[in-house]
Design a protein around this motif. Structure first.
Motif, PDB file in Angstrom:
ATOM      1  N   GLN A  15      21.744 -27.087  62.598  1.00  0.00           N
ATOM      2  CA  GLN A  15      21.942 -27.872  63.884  1.00  0.00           C
ATOM      3  C   GLN A  15      21.711 -27.790  64.984  1.00  0.00           C
ATOM      4  OE1 GLN A  15      25.097 -30.802  62.808  1.00  0.00           O
ATOM      5  NE2 GLN A  15      24.535 -30.713  60.205  1.00  0.00           N
ATOM      6  N   ARG A  19      19.254 -27.836  68.065  1.00  0.00           N
ATOM      7  CA  ARG A  19      19.138 -28.240  69.552  1.00  0.00           C
ATOM      8  C   ARG A  19      18.928 -27.104  70.457  1.00  0.00           C
ATOM      9  NH1 ARG A  19      22.836 -31.685  70.236  1.00  0.00           N
ATOM     10  NH2 ARG A  19      20.318 -32.846  68.810  1.00  0.00           N
ATOM     11  N   ASP A  22      14.924 -25.559  71.611  1.00  0.00           N
ATOM     12  CA  ASP A  22      14.081 -26.696  72.143  1.00  0.00           C
ATOM     13  C   ASP A  22      13.987 -26.156  73.987  1.00  0.00           C
ATOM     14  OD1 ASP A  22      12.968 -29.230  72.468  1.00  0.00           O
ATOM     15  OD2 ASP A  22      14.991 -29.489  73.949  1.00  0.00           O
ATOM     16  N   ALA A  25      15.665 -27.598  77.001  1.00  0.00           N
ATOM     17  CA  ALA A  25      17.054 -27.603  76.896  1.00  0.00           C
ATOM     18  C   ALA A  25      16.944 -25.666  77.484  1.00  0.00           C
ATOM     19  CB  ALA A  25      17.411 -27.627  75.848  1.00  0.00           C
ATOM     20  N   THR A  57      17.266 -34.987  76.874  1.00  0.00           N
ATOM     21  CA  THR A  57      18.507 -33.931  76.690  1.00  0.00           C
ATOM     22  C   THR A  57      19.603 -32.903  77.152  1.00  0.00           C
ATOM     23  OG1 THR A  57      15.935 -33.260  76.340  1.00  0.00           O
ATOM     24  CG2 THR A  57      16.917 -31.546  77.043  1.00  0.00           C
ATOM     25  N   SER A  60      22.330 -34.414  75.282  1.00  0.00           N
ATOM     26  CA  SER A  60      22.660 -34.095  73.995  1.00  0.00           C
ATOM     27  C   SER A  60      23.348 -32.590  74.833  1.00  0.00           C
ATOM     28  CB  SER A  60      21.250 -33.557  73.266  1.00  0.00           C
ATOM     29  OG  SER A  60      20.678 -34.620  72.531  1.00  0.00           O
ATOM     30  N   ASP A  64      27.444 -30.959  73.643  1.00  0.00           N
ATOM     31  CA  ASP A  64      27.356 -29.803  72.843  1.00  0.00           C
ATOM     32  C   ASP A  64      28.639 -29.000  73.733  1.00  0.00           C
ATOM     33  OD1 ASP A  64      25.747 -30.584  71.044  1.00  0.00           O
ATOM     34  OD2 ASP A  64      24.110 -29.453  71.473  1.00  0.00           O
TER      35      ASP A  64
END
Lengths: 123, 123
Positions: A15, A19, A22, A25, A57, A60, A64
């Motif tokens: 996972q 992320r 990407d 990202a 984004t 996210s 994180d």
DNA sequence: CCTTGATGGTTTCCGATGGATACCAAGTTG
DNA sequence: CAACTTGGTATCCATCGGAAACCATCAAGG
């Protein structure tokens, strides 16, 4: 264990890799590692990135723990995104990716042309 | 030029980054950097990767000159994928990404829990 | 006053993408 | 002859990403 567990579907590492691997990202972390930036400036700097995906984004990345989101009650409202120490360690890693892309881009493009030419004459 | 051109939409670097910042490409390059592998073994090793996307990803990597595809007329036909020298330079870079994910996964997961908890109590 | 502009988003729509499944040819094995 | 292997392709459907519209707030300009 020669092959680590990123290859098993249920590992949380997968996972995280989702992320991290990407395009947007990578570009955003590269920018924020230099200086904090605001929403619309990020949007203007990263060409082709839509507002929706930028918002997604950034959220996210915030979830994180890679960037922080600070709202200042100015007018109009100011929202600043900054990288965290954890995000900084990742930024250094993903920046290698961007540098690889910039360094080897001509070689990759040449391979693509060769490949396409070979397939064209085969057809 | 402090901010390189990967941030402009029309730069070929962006296309290279698109390919490289892909979860499956990262995992496949990591595997092939250790030893050549065949189609179905890759498929079995990388959990969650469908045949279609495996075939697509391998063809992209081949087009980019990162892996080679060798067909042996055995029965049944044997198709072996191996990494190229160019692909090897990239594999070392993207492997850092996989290592980062495996190293920092607990920290990221903790940040996610904190974020989700904060949002749950706000609602 | 009232339109225009900037801020940082959310919503809506639609085309592209990804996963699951079925299917294919060739040939060996049971 | 049916089943299983190889390495894929074809099809269907859900999800995802991009484009564009909309939203609230206020400041400045005409």
């Amino acid at each position: 264990m020669l092959i680590p567990d990123a290859y098993s579907a249920d590992c949380p590492t997968r996972q995280v890799l989702d992320r991290v691997a990407d395009k947007w990202a990578v570009l955003l972390l590269g920018l924020l590692s230099r200086e904090p930036m605001r929403f619309n400036r990020l949007r203007r700097t990263v060409e082709g990135l839509s507002q929706k995906v930028l918002a997604q984004t950034l959220r996210s990345l915030e979830r994180d723990g890679l960037v922080t989101r600070s709202v200042f009650p100015t007018v109009p409202v100011t929202v600043e995104y900054a990288i965290t120490p954890l995000g900084m360690t990742l930024a250094q890693t993903v920046d290698q990716l961007r540098i690889w892309a910039e360094t080897h881009m001509p070689e990759v493009a040449a391979c693509q042309r060769r490949y396409d030419a070979a397939r064209a004459e085969a057809a």
